[in-house]
Write a protein that holds these residues in place. Structure first.
Motif, short mmCIF file in Angstrom:
data_model
loop_
_atom_site.label_atom_id
_atom_site.label_comp_id
_atom_site.label_asym_id
_atom_site.label_seq_id
_atom_site.Cartn_x
_atom_site.Cartn_y
_atom_site.Cartn_z
N LEU A 157 0.84 -1.19 0.00
CA LEU A 157 0.00 0.00 0.00
C LEU A 157 0.88 1.26 0.00
O LEU A 157 0.61 2.21 -0.73
CB LEU A 157 -0.95 0.01 1.20
N THR A 158 1.95 1.23 0.78
CA THR A 158 2.90 2.35 0.81
C THR A 158 3.53 2.54 -0.56
O THR A 158 3.64 3.68 -1.05
CB THR A 158 3.99 2.12 1.88
N LEU A 159 3.98 1.46 -1.20
CA LEU A 159 4.57 1.55 -2.53
C LEU A 159 3.57 2.10 -3.55
O LEU A 159 3.92 2.94 -4.39
CB LEU A 159 5.10 0.19 -2.99
N PHE A 160 2.33 1.65 -3.46
CA PHE A 160 1.30 2.14 -4.38
C PHE A 160 1.08 3.64 -4.20
O PHE A 160 1.13 4.41 -5.17
CB PHE A 160 -0.02 1.39 -4.20
N ILE A 161 0.85 4.06 -2.96
CA ILE A 161 0.57 5.48 -2.70
C ILE A 161 1.77 6.34 -3.09
O ILE A 161 1.62 7.36 -3.77
CB ILE A 161 0.19 5.69 -1.22
N PHE A 162 2.96 5.95 -2.68
CA PHE A 162 4.16 6.74 -2.99
C PHE A 162 4.36 6.87 -4.49
O PHE A 162 4.60 7.96 -5.01
CB PHE A 162 5.40 6.12 -2.34
N ASN A 163 4.26 5.75 -5.20
CA ASN A 163 4.50 5.79 -6.65
C ASN A 163 3.43 6.53 -7.43
O ASN A 163 3.67 6.97 -8.55
CB ASN A 163 4.67 4.37 -7.21
N MET A 164 2.25 6.70 -6.86
CA MET A 164 1.18 7.42 -7.55
C MET A 164 1.18 8.91 -7.24
O MET A 164 0.32 9.64 -7.73
CB MET A 164 -0.17 6.78 -7.23
N ILE A 165 2.14 9.40 -6.47
CA ILE A 165 2.25 10.84 -6.24
C ILE A 165 2.57 11.49 -7.59
O ILE A 165 3.49 11.06 -8.28
CB ILE A 165 3.34 11.16 -5.19
N PRO A 166 1.83 12.52 -7.97
CA PRO A 166 2.04 13.11 -9.30
C PRO A 166 3.21 14.11 -9.36
O PRO A 166 3.05 15.27 -9.69
CB PRO A 166 0.70 13.80 -9.58
N ILE A 167 4.39 13.62 -9.02
CA ILE A 167 5.62 14.41 -9.08
C ILE A 167 6.62 13.64 -9.94
O ILE A 167 6.81 12.44 -9.72
CB ILE A 167 6.20 14.63 -7.67
N PRO A 168 7.26 14.32 -10.92
CA PRO A 168 8.24 13.60 -11.73
C PRO A 168 9.42 13.15 -10.89
O PRO A 168 9.78 13.86 -9.96
CB PRO A 168 8.67 14.61 -12.78
N PRO A 169 9.99 12.03 -11.11
CA PRO A 169 9.76 11.06 -12.17
C PRO A 169 8.87 9.91 -11.74
O PRO A 169 8.93 8.83 -12.32
CB PRO A 169 11.19 10.56 -12.44
N LEU A 170 8.06 10.10 -10.72
CA LEU A 170 7.24 9.01 -10.20
C LEU A 170 6.17 8.59 -11.21
O LEU A 170 5.76 9.35 -12.08
CB LEU A 170 6.58 9.42 -8.88
N ASP A 171 5.70 7.35 -11.05
CA ASP A 171 4.71 6.79 -11.96
C ASP A 171 3.42 7.61 -11.98
O ASP A 171 2.78 7.72 -13.02
CB ASP A 171 4.38 5.35 -11.56
N GLY A 172 3.04 8.17 -10.85
CA GLY A 172 1.82 8.98 -10.79
C GLY A 172 1.86 10.16 -11.74
O GLY A 172 0.87 10.47 -12.41
N PHE A 173 3.01 10.81 -11.82
CA PHE A 173 3.15 11.94 -12.75
C PHE A 173 3.02 11.46 -14.19
O PHE A 173 2.27 12.04 -14.98
CB PHE A 173 4.49 12.65 -12.55
N ASN A 174 3.75 10.41 -14.53
CA ASN A 174 3.70 9.89 -15.90
C ASN A 174 2.30 9.41 -16.26
O ASN A 174 1.84 9.61 -17.39
CB ASN A 174 4.71 8.75 -16.08
#
Length: 188
Positions: A157-174
């Motif tokens: 859950l932590t990995l999902f939430i962190f990676n979906m933050i919409p800040i480059p280069p995170l997955d959420g931004f892309n």
């Protein structure tokens, strides 16, 4: 062309072993006795809890890209892995880990890019949901199994939430950038 190159296999092995080492200070096997030195049981338990979420996250990016006919290769991000190992060595109370990435070559559509970006966090979401379902529905779990599933649930859950933050280069931004580009292509 093979799905994995030899260097990717080496990188994945290095990453798995590194994750076991890094997380062994944060995740302890409930069956092992606590002491301040290296503990193989803690290493193995931490590896089994943390590595699947990180490895499957990266592999789903790779497989999604390959599905769309792109070339995708997994690489270790040595600086990101080095910072995590350094934090472990100094017994830092917090952990920052950015151990690897998938480099994709070829032209993808915005929708394909959005799917590829979401594929990694989706792996974490599936692992979280699976652990959640088992914890809430399984009968007769041992203490060690319950702790394993609880930690698997928490890490993913932590990995999902962190990676979906919409800040480059995170997955959420892309993901959001690609999705907005895709949707805006209809109004153009």
């Amino acid at each position: 062309m093979p799905i994995f190159t030899l260097i990717e296999i080496v990188y994945l092995l290095v990453l798995v072993l590194s994750i076991g080492y890094i997380f062994s200070g944060y995740i302890r096997d409930p069956a092992s006795r606590y002491f301040s030195g290296f503990n193989w049981k803690d290493f193995k338990f931490a590896l089994l809890v943390a590595a699947p979420g990180i490895i499957l996250h990266e592999l789903l990016h790779k497989f999604a890209a390959i599905f769309f006919g792109l070339v995708a290769n997994f690489y270790i991000f040595w600086s990101g892995l080095g910072i995590a190992v350094f934090l472990k060595l100094i017994s830092s109370p917090f952990l920052i880990i950015a151990p690897g990435y998938v480099y994709i070559t070829g032209q993808s559509t915005p929708l394909q890019s959005a799917i590829i970006s979401f594929a990694g966090p989706f792996a974490n979401l599936i692992l979280w949901f699976t652990a959640y379902l088992i914890l809430n529905n399984a009968k007769n779990l041992s203490r060690q199994q319950a702790i394993f599933l609880y930690l698997t649930k928490k890490i993913n859950l932590t990995l999902f939430i962190f990676n979906m933050i919409p800040i480059p280069p995170l997955d959420g931004f892309n993901f959001i950038y690609s999705l907005v580009t895709y949707v805006s292509s209809f109004s153009a």
